[in-house]
Design a protein around this motif. Sequence first.
Motif, short mmCIF file in Angstrom:
data_model
loop_
_atom_site.label_atom_id
_atom_site.label_comp_id
_atom_site.label_asym_id
_atom_site.label_seq_id
_atom_site.Cartn_x
_atom_site.Cartn_y
_atom_site.Cartn_z
N LYS A 1 0.85 -1.18 0.00
CA LYS A 1 0.00 0.00 0.00
C LYS A 1 0.89 1.24 0.00
CE LYS A 1 -3.80 -2.13 2.64
NZ LYS A 1 -3.60 -3.42 2.09
N THR A 2 0.28 2.38 -0.32
CA THR A 2 1.05 3.62 -0.35
C THR A 2 0.50 4.67 0.62
OG1 THR A 2 -0.27 4.44 -2.21
CG2 THR A 2 1.79 3.30 -2.75
N ASP A 3 -0.31 4.24 1.59
CA ASP A 3 -0.82 5.22 2.55
C ASP A 3 0.24 5.61 3.57
OD1 ASP A 3 -1.01 2.60 3.44
OD2 ASP A 3 -2.78 2.95 4.67
N VAL A 4 1.15 4.67 3.91
CA VAL A 4 2.29 4.97 4.78
C VAL A 4 3.53 4.34 4.15
CG1 VAL A 4 0.95 5.13 6.93
CG2 VAL A 4 1.96 2.95 6.26
N VAL A 5 4.69 4.86 4.53
CA VAL A 5 5.94 4.33 3.99
C VAL A 5 6.20 2.94 4.55
CG1 VAL A 5 8.44 4.67 3.86
CG2 VAL A 5 6.92 6.65 3.78
N GLN A 6 6.48 2.00 3.67
CA GLN A 6 6.82 0.64 4.06
C GLN A 6 7.84 0.08 3.05
OE1 GLN A 6 3.33 -1.83 3.96
NE2 GLN A 6 2.66 -1.05 2.00
N ILE A 7 8.36 -1.09 3.34
CA ILE A 7 9.34 -1.69 2.44
C ILE A 7 8.73 -1.84 1.05
CG2 ILE A 7 8.75 -4.08 3.01
CD1 ILE A 7 11.85 -4.63 2.86
N MET A 8 9.55 -1.64 0.05
CA MET A 8 9.21 -1.70 -1.38
C MET A 8 8.51 -0.45 -1.89
SD MET A 8 10.78 -4.30 -2.21
CE MET A 8 10.43 -3.97 -3.92
N LYS B 1 18.21 2.70 -4.31
CA LYS B 1 17.58 1.70 -3.47
C LYS B 1 18.32 1.66 -2.15
CE LYS B 1 16.00 -1.28 -7.22
NZ LYS B 1 16.07 -2.64 -7.78
N ILE B 2 17.62 2.02 -1.07
CA ILE B 2 18.26 2.02 0.25
C ILE B 2 17.71 0.88 1.09
CG2 ILE B 2 18.86 4.47 0.21
CD1 ILE B 2 16.49 4.98 2.09
N ALA B 3 18.57 0.34 1.93
CA ALA B 3 18.19 -0.79 2.77
C ALA B 3 17.24 -0.34 3.87
CB ALA B 3 19.44 -1.43 3.38
N VAL B 4 16.31 -1.19 4.19
CA VAL B 4 15.32 -0.91 5.22
C VAL B 4 15.98 -0.69 6.59
CG1 VAL B 4 14.85 -3.32 5.79
CG2 VAL B 4 13.03 -1.64 6.06
N SER B 5 17.21 -1.19 6.75
CA SER B 5 17.90 -1.06 8.04
C SER B 5 18.67 0.25 8.18
CB SER B 5 18.85 -2.24 8.24
OG SER B 5 19.83 -2.22 7.22
N GLN C 1 14.64 3.79 8.22
CA GLN C 1 13.99 3.57 9.52
C GLN C 1 13.19 4.80 9.94
OE1 GLN C 1 14.03 0.79 11.86
NE2 GLN C 1 14.47 -0.16 9.90
N GLY C 2 13.74 5.99 9.70
CA GLY C 2 13.06 7.22 10.06
C GLY C 2 11.83 7.51 9.22
N LEU C 3 11.80 6.98 7.99
CA LEU C 3 10.67 7.22 7.09
C LEU C 3 9.54 6.21 7.29
CD1 LEU C 3 12.60 7.96 3.76
CD2 LEU C 3 11.51 9.62 5.28
N MET C 4 9.88 5.02 7.78
CA MET C 4 8.89 3.95 7.91
C MET C 4 7.68 4.41 8.74
SD MET C 4 10.05 1.44 6.14
CE MET C 4 9.47 -0.15 6.64
N GLY C 5 6.49 4.13 8.21
CA GLY C 5 5.26 4.44 8.93
C GLY C 5 4.76 5.86 8.77
N LYS C 6 5.52 6.71 8.12
CA LYS C 6 5.12 8.11 7.92
C LYS C 6 4.20 8.22 6.70
CE LYS C 6 8.12 9.99 10.91
NZ LYS C 6 7.73 10.02 12.26
N LYS C 7 3.38 9.28 6.70
CA LYS C 7 2.44 9.53 5.61
C LYS C 7 2.91 10.70 4.76
CE LYS C 7 -1.51 7.95 8.29
NZ LYS C 7 -2.79 8.28 8.84
N THR C 8 2.34 10.82 3.57
CA THR C 8 2.65 11.94 2.69
C THR C 8 2.33 13.24 3.42
OG1 THR C 8 2.10 10.61 0.75
CG2 THR C 8 2.14 12.99 0.44
N GLU D 1 5.87 12.27 -1.57
CA GLU D 1 5.08 11.30 -2.32
C GLU D 1 5.50 9.88 -1.95
OE1 GLU D 1 4.86 10.02 -7.01
OE2 GLU D 1 5.24 12.13 -6.55
N ILE D 2 4.52 8.99 -1.90
CA ILE D 2 4.77 7.57 -1.66
C ILE D 2 4.14 6.81 -2.83
CG2 ILE D 2 4.44 5.59 -0.12
CD1 ILE D 2 3.85 7.69 2.12
N SER D 3 4.92 5.98 -3.50
CA SER D 3 4.38 5.23 -4.63
C SER D 3 5.01 3.83 -4.65
CB SER D 3 4.67 5.97 -5.95
OG SER D 3 6.06 6.12 -6.13
#
Length: 151
Positions: free
Chosen positions: A76-83, A113-117, A122-129, A148-150
């Motif tokens: 999904k693109t509502d919050v930042v997640q892997i991929m 392409k940056i690693a999730v670790s 890590q700071g972007l994960m879970g954040k919204k546009t 933007e999250i896509s």
Amino acid sequence: MTEDGYNRILADITYLESVRRPEISQQIAEARDKGDLSENAEYDAAREAQGLLEAKIAQLKGMLSNARLIDESQLKTDVVQIMNKVKIRNTKNKAVMTYTIVSDSEANLKENKIAVSTPIAQGLMGKKTGEMADIKVPSGMMSFEILEISL
């Protein structure tokens, strides 16, 4: 990891096992035929190369055995997640960057392409546009706005 990343590692293993392993075995055989192994630098070098190759193959196989494939249809693109592909703006210098957050084994800065670790991911994960992300990096604190999250 993605299916593409999984297939890339599988191709690397196949190449190392079917091409590089026989090449090194041939080098060892040729060096062995030259006589006294105790003073044969070629033989020692070929054996060392063989050890490094086997370690690399084992590392790649270990990566695959621990891998979990990501179902890209569930992203999904509502919050930042892997991929996700995330477009961010540095609030200090106004620089705009776009990164795709991937598994550690697929990270490649040349392809953005940056690693999730990493601290930024890590700071972007879970954040919204539209949200701000204050991230502690080795050089201090950085502040980013998520534009933007896509996929």
